[in-house]
Design a protein around this motif. Structure first.
Motif, PDB file in Angstrom:
ATOM      1  N   THR A 170      69.045  35.857  39.309  1.00 33.57           N
ATOM      2  CA  THR A 170      67.698  36.086  39.821  1.00 33.57           C
ATOM      3  C   THR A 170      67.580  35.683  41.283  1.00 33.57           C
ATOM      4  O   THR A 170      66.980  36.399  42.104  1.00 33.57           O
ATOM      5  N   TYR A 200      73.425  32.358  18.611  1.00 34.98           N
ATOM      6  CA  TYR A 200      72.586  33.280  19.360  1.00 34.98           C
ATOM      7  C   TYR A 200      72.417  32.789  20.788  1.00 34.98           C
ATOM      8  O   TYR A 200      72.230  31.597  21.026  1.00 34.98           O
ATOM      9  N   PRO A 219      70.438  32.218  24.193  1.00 35.09           N
ATOM     10  CA  PRO A 219      69.038  32.132  24.607  1.00 35.09           C
ATOM     11  C   PRO A 219      68.726  33.356  25.464  1.00 35.09           C
ATOM     12  O   PRO A 219      69.580  33.813  26.230  1.00 35.09           O
ATOM     13  N   ALA A 220      67.530  33.889  25.310  1.00 36.50           N
ATOM     14  CA  ALA A 220      67.254  35.135  26.019  1.00 36.50           C
ATOM     15  C   ALA A 220      65.807  35.227  26.505  1.00 36.50           C
ATOM     16  O   ALA A 220      65.260  36.311  26.614  1.00 36.50           O
ATOM     17  N   THR A 221      65.215  34.072  26.788  1.00 37.87           N
ATOM     18  CA  THR A 221      63.877  34.093  27.377  1.00 37.87           C
ATOM     19  C   THR A 221      63.898  33.293  28.670  1.00 37.87           C
ATOM     20  O   THR A 221      64.697  32.362  28.827  1.00 37.87           O
ATOM     21  N   LEU A 222      63.019  33.650  29.570  1.00 36.45           N
ATOM     22  CA  LEU A 222      62.931  32.914  30.827  1.00 36.45           C
ATOM     23  C   LEU A 222      62.571  31.460  30.568  1.00 36.45           C
ATOM     24  O   LEU A 222      63.084  30.554  31.238  1.00 36.45           O
ATOM     25  N   LYS A 223      61.711  31.218  29.605  1.00 32.94           N
ATOM     26  CA  LYS A 223      61.324  29.852  29.244  1.00 32.94           C
ATOM     27  C   LYS A 223      62.564  29.041  28.835  1.00 32.94           C
ATOM     28  O   LYS A 223      62.771  27.925  29.304  1.00 32.94           O
ATOM     29  N   ASN A 224      63.394  29.630  27.961  1.00 33.33           N
ATOM     30  CA  ASN A 224      64.628  28.939  27.551  1.00 33.33           C
ATOM     31  C   ASN A 224      65.548  28.687  28.731  1.00 33.33           C
ATOM     32  O   ASN A 224      66.112  27.599  28.872  1.00 33.33           O
ATOM     33  N   GLN A 261      64.413  25.839  30.827  1.00 34.59           N
ATOM     34  CA  GLN A 261      64.602  24.553  30.148  1.00 34.59           C
ATOM     35  C   GLN A 261      66.060  24.113  30.163  1.00 34.59           C
ATOM     36  O   GLN A 261      66.346  22.921  30.200  1.00 34.59           O
TER      37      GLN A 261
END
Length: 157
Positions: free
Chosen positions: A31, A76, A78-83, A86
């Protein structure tokens, strides 16, 4: 279906968790590289803009390969921006300096941080967690980041 790849479930879990941190770092760096590509300004815009495009494309491939390695260990990704925020060791992009020198310094620092994180896990994955495959995989990633860091440093001299 149970995974029978010669690595205990406990060891796979530890390795997958460390890989999740690496994935977060790689995604944040991806990013930040996009940001550098999109928002670059200055006399050397064209050549550096193209270089940053090469970097973000390479970074996208790295992100995918780390996520797939996590899946190979039967976990699995992690696949969220939040994860990602963190888990990452990196900080989000600050808004200072859109010139090539400033952007390159920021990216270089992140590549070096990832190199240190990877280096700290190579022997642990192989020895403590009996996962030579992931140890080898991250060794290759480290070499990729070392080459990118060398090239970024060369721009700053």
């Amino acid at each position: 279906m149970q995974s029978l790849i010669g690595i205990s479930a406990e060891n796979r879990e530890v390795v997958a968790h460390q890989l999740a941190k690496l994935l977060a770092d790689e995604f944040v760096l991806y990013t930040k590289t996009l940001n550098a590509h999109w928002n670059l300004e200055g006399m050397d815009f064209h050549s550096v803009h193209l270089y940053f495009e090469e970097l973000y494309k390479q970074s996208a491939e790295i992100v995918d390969s780390v996520a797939e390695r996590i899946r190979q260990l039967d976990h699995y990704a992690p696949a969220t921006l939040k994860n990602f925020l963190q888990l990452t060791h990196l900080t989000e992009q600050d808004e200072s300096g859109n010139d090539s020198r400033s952007q390159i310094k920021k990216l270089l620092g992140d590549h070096e941080s990832i190199i240190e994180f990877i280096r700290g896990n190579i022997d642990e994955f192989a020895d403590a967690h009996k996962d030579a495959g992931t140890s080898d995989f991250i060794t290759g990633l480290m070499e990729t980041h070392e080459k990118i860091a060398w090239m970024l440093r060369a721009h700053l001299k």
